[in-house]
Scaffold this motif. Structure first.
Motif, PDB file in Angstrom:
ATOM      1  N   TYR A  85       0.867  -1.181   0.000  1.00 28.16           N
ATOM      2  CA  TYR A  85       0.000   0.000   0.000  1.00 28.16           C
ATOM      3  C   TYR A  85       0.902   1.229   0.000  1.00 28.16           C
ATOM      4  CZ  TYR A  85      -4.914  -1.256   0.366  1.00 28.16           C
ATOM      5  OH  TYR A  85      -6.197  -1.655   0.077  1.00 28.16           O
ATOM      6  N   ASP A  86       0.913   1.955  -1.110  1.00 29.56           N
ATOM      7  CA  ASP A  86       1.761   3.136  -1.207  1.00 29.56           C
ATOM      8  C   ASP A  86       0.988   4.431  -0.975  1.00 29.56           C
ATOM      9  OD1 ASP A  86       0.240   3.019  -3.477  1.00 29.56           O
ATOM     10  OD2 ASP A  86       1.885   3.453  -4.865  1.00 29.56           O
ATOM     11  N   SER A  87      -0.350   4.331  -0.851  1.00 32.76           N
ATOM     12  CA  SER A  87      -1.129   5.552  -0.640  1.00 32.76           C
ATOM     13  C   SER A  87      -2.494   5.207  -0.073  1.00 32.76           C
ATOM     14  CB  SER A  87      -1.299   6.324  -1.958  1.00 32.76           C
ATOM     15  OG  SER A  87      -2.142   5.601  -2.847  1.00 32.76           O
ATOM     16  N   LEU A  91      -2.841  10.645   0.686  1.00 33.08           N
ATOM     17  CA  LEU A  91      -1.798  10.458   1.688  1.00 33.08           C
ATOM     18  C   LEU A  91      -0.802   9.410   1.217  1.00 33.08           C
ATOM     19  CD1 LEU A  91      -0.679  10.945   4.577  1.00 33.08           C
ATOM     20  CD2 LEU A  91      -2.196   9.100   5.340  1.00 33.08           C
ATOM     21  N   ALA A  92       0.461   9.807   1.041  1.00 28.97           N
ATOM     22  CA  ALA A  92       1.505   8.862   0.645  1.00 28.97           C
ATOM     23  C   ALA A  92       1.949   8.041   1.847  1.00 28.97           C
ATOM     24  CB  ALA A  92       2.696   9.611   0.054  1.00 28.97           C
ATOM     25  N   LEU A  93       2.125   6.735   1.640  1.00 22.25           N
ATOM     26  CA  LEU A  93       2.548   5.829   2.695  1.00 22.25           C
ATOM     27  C   LEU A  93       3.969   5.343   2.436  1.00 22.25           C
ATOM     28  CD1 LEU A  93      -0.672   3.620   3.058  1.00 22.25           C
ATOM     29  CD2 LEU A  93      -0.039   5.639   4.384  1.00 22.25           C
ATOM     30  N   PRO A  94       4.703   4.989   3.477  1.00 21.22           N
ATOM     31  CA  PRO A  94       6.060   4.453   3.280  1.00 21.22           C
ATOM     32  C   PRO A  94       6.004   3.109   2.562  1.00 21.22           C
ATOM     33  CG  PRO A  94       5.402   4.270   5.588  1.00 21.22           C
ATOM     34  CD  PRO A  94       4.362   5.113   4.918  1.00 21.22           C
ATOM     35  N   THR A  95       6.994   2.854   1.738  1.00 21.02           N
ATOM     36  CA  THR A  95       7.018   1.635   0.931  1.00 21.02           C
ATOM     37  C   THR A  95       8.216   0.749   1.274  1.00 21.02           C
ATOM     38  OG1 THR A  95       8.181   2.842  -0.826  1.00 21.02           O
ATOM     39  CG2 THR A  95       5.774   2.701  -0.979  1.00 21.02           C
ATOM     40  N   ASN A  96       8.704   0.871   2.496  1.00 20.85           N
ATOM     41  CA  ASN A  96       9.840   0.040   2.905  1.00 20.85           C
ATOM     42  C   ASN A  96       9.413  -1.343   3.396  1.00 20.85           C
ATOM     43  OD1 ASN A  96       8.624   1.414   5.098  1.00 20.85           O
ATOM     44  ND2 ASN A  96      10.371   0.926   6.397  1.00 20.85           N
ATOM     45  N   TYR A 119     -11.809   3.372  -1.435  1.00 14.89           N
ATOM     46  CA  TYR A 119     -11.344   4.579  -0.760  1.00 14.89           C
ATOM     47  C   TYR A 119     -10.924   5.651  -1.780  1.00 14.89           C
ATOM     48  CZ  TYR A 119      -9.404   7.472   2.944  1.00 14.89           C
ATOM     49  OH  TYR A 119      -9.170   8.505   3.809  1.00 14.89           O
ATOM     50  N   TYR A 120     -11.764   5.831  -2.808  1.00 16.56           N
ATOM     51  CA  TYR A 120     -11.581   6.883  -3.813  1.00 16.56           C
ATOM     52  C   TYR A 120     -10.252   6.767  -4.559  1.00 16.56           C
ATOM     53  CZ  TYR A 120     -15.250   8.819  -0.855  1.00 16.56           C
ATOM     54  OH  TYR A 120     -16.386   8.983  -0.111  1.00 16.56           O
ATOM     55  N   GLN A 121      -9.719   5.557  -4.673  1.00 20.39           N
ATOM     56  CA  GLN A 121      -8.488   5.380  -5.419  1.00 20.39           C
ATOM     57  C   GLN A 121      -8.528   4.034  -6.151  1.00 20.39           C
ATOM     58  OE1 GLN A 121      -5.203   5.419  -2.641  1.00 20.39           O
ATOM     59  NE2 GLN A 121      -5.741   3.442  -1.741  1.00 20.39           N
ATOM     60  N   ASP A 122      -7.615   3.878  -7.111  1.00 16.33           N
ATOM     61  CA  ASP A 122      -7.519   2.629  -7.857  1.00 16.33           C
ATOM     62  C   ASP A 122      -6.814   1.586  -6.995  1.00 16.33           C
ATOM     63  OD1 ASP A 122      -8.718   3.664 -10.160  1.00 16.33           O
ATOM     64  OD2 ASP A 122      -6.813   4.511 -10.848  1.00 16.33           O
ATOM     65  N   GLU A 123      -7.472   0.457  -6.824  1.00 14.31           N
ATOM     66  CA  GLU A 123      -6.885  -0.635  -6.058  1.00 14.31           C
ATOM     67  C   GLU A 123      -7.088  -1.946  -6.804  1.00 14.31           C
ATOM     68  OE1 GLU A 123      -7.776  -0.887  -1.941  1.00 14.31           O
ATOM     69  OE2 GLU A 123      -7.252   1.191  -1.508  1.00 14.31           O
ATOM     70  N   GLN A 124      -6.606  -3.034  -6.194  1.00 11.30           N
ATOM     71  CA  GLN A 124      -6.771  -4.365  -6.765  1.00 11.30           C
ATOM     72  C   GLN A 124      -7.263  -5.311  -5.679  1.00 11.30           C
ATOM     73  OE1 GLN A 124      -3.597  -5.458  -9.839  1.00 11.30           O
ATOM     74  NE2 GLN A 124      -2.490  -3.987  -8.585  1.00 11.30           N
ATOM     75  N   VAL A 125      -8.091  -6.251  -6.070  1.00 14.22           N
ATOM     76  CA  VAL A 125      -8.586  -7.265  -5.141  1.00 14.22           C
ATOM     77  C   VAL A 125      -8.089  -8.626  -5.618  1.00 14.22           C
ATOM     78  CG1 VAL A 125     -10.821  -7.407  -6.339  1.00 14.22           C
ATOM     79  CG2 VAL A 125     -10.581  -8.302  -4.013  1.00 14.22           C
ATOM     80  N   ILE A 126      -7.446  -9.348  -4.726  1.00 12.17           N
ATOM     81  CA  ILE A 126      -6.981 -10.705  -4.985  1.00 12.17           C
ATOM     82  C   ILE A 126      -8.033 -11.656  -4.411  1.00 12.17           C
ATOM     83  CG2 ILE A 126      -5.118 -12.370  -4.573  1.00 12.17           C
ATOM     84  CD1 ILE A 126      -3.332  -9.859  -3.962  1.00 12.17           C
ATOM     85  N   TYR A 127      -8.472 -12.605  -5.202  1.00  7.03           N
ATOM     86  CA  TYR A 127      -9.527 -13.482  -4.720  1.00  7.03           C
ATOM     87  C   TYR A 127      -9.147 -14.952  -4.905  1.00  7.03           C
ATOM     88  CZ  TYR A 127     -10.909 -14.069  -9.639  1.00  7.03           C
ATOM     89  OH  TYR A 127     -10.923 -14.348 -10.986  1.00  7.03           O
ATOM     90  N   GLN A 128      -9.662 -15.750  -4.006  1.00  6.32           N
ATOM     91  CA  GLN A 128      -9.656 -17.206  -4.144  1.00  6.32           C
ATOM     92  C   GLN A 128     -11.090 -17.658  -3.891  1.00  6.32           C
ATOM     93  OE1 GLN A 128      -7.833 -19.874  -1.181  1.00  6.32           O
ATOM     94  NE2 GLN A 128      -6.594 -20.741  -2.834  1.00  6.32           N
ATOM     95  N   MET A 129     -11.643 -18.466  -4.785  1.00  4.19           N
ATOM     96  CA  MET A 129     -13.067 -18.755  -4.692  1.00  4.19           C
ATOM     97  C   MET A 129     -13.365 -20.196  -5.087  1.00  4.19           C
ATOM     98  SD  MET A 129     -14.451 -16.699  -8.042  1.00  4.19           S
ATOM     99  CE  MET A 129     -16.119 -17.304  -7.855  1.00  4.19           C
ATOM    100  N   THR A 130     -14.542 -20.658  -4.691  1.00  7.28           N
ATOM    101  CA  THR A 130     -15.022 -21.967  -5.074  1.00  7.28           C
ATOM    102  C   THR A 130     -16.537 -21.965  -4.969  1.00  7.28           C
ATOM    103  OG1 THR A 130     -14.807 -24.363  -4.677  1.00  7.28           O
ATOM    104  CG2 THR A 130     -14.902 -22.953  -2.736  1.00  7.28           C
TER     105      THR A 130
END
Length: 285
Positions: A85-87, A91-96, A119-130
């Motif tokens: 999570y970089d933002s 709000l910029a977040l630390p990326t260490n 949260y008003y930004q572009d994100e990605q969702v990783i899913y595992q489903m059955t």
């Protein structure tokens, strides 16, 4: 969106020097299912083991999905994703620090990544489903391991250090082994906490035989097991149990006590009641 009324429960919570353990439940009475999330915070090495159990309260076809959100996927492979999570909006977040998301349990599971607005930004969702038809009380489980690590460290060092442990009876529990080089850590949990209940005319309503599960070298009817094997020493904690054994050696085998409240009018009878938890350390060969 719309609100779907559900009920939530705190089933259990334990904090100990080696780990923190919690089990929470959401119950959807309208759709007819319950979902348990079992989180284990392993303190050394620092990581999180997450077991998710979906249980049907009606006979129906369900599709169940395990979702993990992130801003960026830096690198990925078979059943693992290194994320950051970089933002948070502006709000910029630390990326260490990165978060490695692993799915050790992959049989009959579909995985993928979708773009989303969150949260008003572009994100990605990783899913595992059955998906499948469920009989009344039938359940399935998901296993996720979350490993925070320095951005300068390769996530691939973890790929061969996490493995799934099968349970006996089949699909009665969820368990993994974490290889930390010098030691092996076993984390295991019972899928269905009602599997013990086999009688209602007397107390206790459960027996060891009705609730016992074998995880590799361990066997117990406890709801949860955390064990560390370090050379010739083995330490363990089992929660809500009557008995436990390791390599066919009884670690806890208490004597029966008298139990009343036999609602069929029969005399008081002996039985073994559950302990809140049991911890010990032994020498192993």
């Amino acid at each position: 969106g719309s609100y779907r009324r559900v009920r939530t429960q705190k089933v259990d919570f334990v904090t100990l020097p080696e780990f923190d353990y919690s089990r929470t439940r959401v119950i959807d009475d309208k759709l007819g299912y319950e979902w348990d999330r079992i989180i284990t915070y392993v303190k050394n090495p620092e990581l999180f083991v997450v077991f998710d159990v979906f249980k049907a309260r009606v006979e129906e076809f369900f599709t169940a999905a395990n979702l993990w959100h992130t801003r960026k996927i830096l690198v990925q492979g078979d059943h693992w994703y290194d994320t950051v999570y970089d933002s948070l909006r502006s709000l910029a977040l630390p990326t260490n620090e990165n978060l490695l998301i692993m799915f050790p349990h992959t049989q009959y599971r579909l995985e993928g990544v979708e773009r989303e607005k969150r949260y008003y930004q572009d994100e990605q969702v990783i899913y595992q489903m059955t998906g499948q038809h469920f009989e009344l009380g039938q359940h399935i489980g998901f296993v996720t391991v979350l490993i925070p690590h320095s951005a300068s460290e390769s996530p691939e060092q973890w790929l061969n250090r996490i493995k799934l442990i099968p349970s006996e009876p089949e699909e009665s529990g969820l368990a993994i082994e974490i290889n930390d080089g010098a030691k092996q850590i076993i984390v295991a949990a019972k899928r269905d906490l009602r599997m013990d209940m086999v009688r209602d005319w007397r107390r206790p309503k459960y027996t060891y035989e009705s609730g016992r599960i074998k995880y590799g070298d361990f066997e117990t009817n406890g709801d949860f097991l955390f064990a560390t094997v370090n050379g010739k020493k083995m330490s363990y904690t089992a929660i809500n149990l009557t008995k436990i054994q390791y390599k066919n050696r009884w670690l806890l085998d208490p004597k029966p006590a008298q139990f009343g409240l036999a609602f069929d009018g029969s005399p008081d009878a002996p039985g073994v009641g559950k302990l809140r938890y049991w911890r010990d350390e032994i020498e192993v060969k």
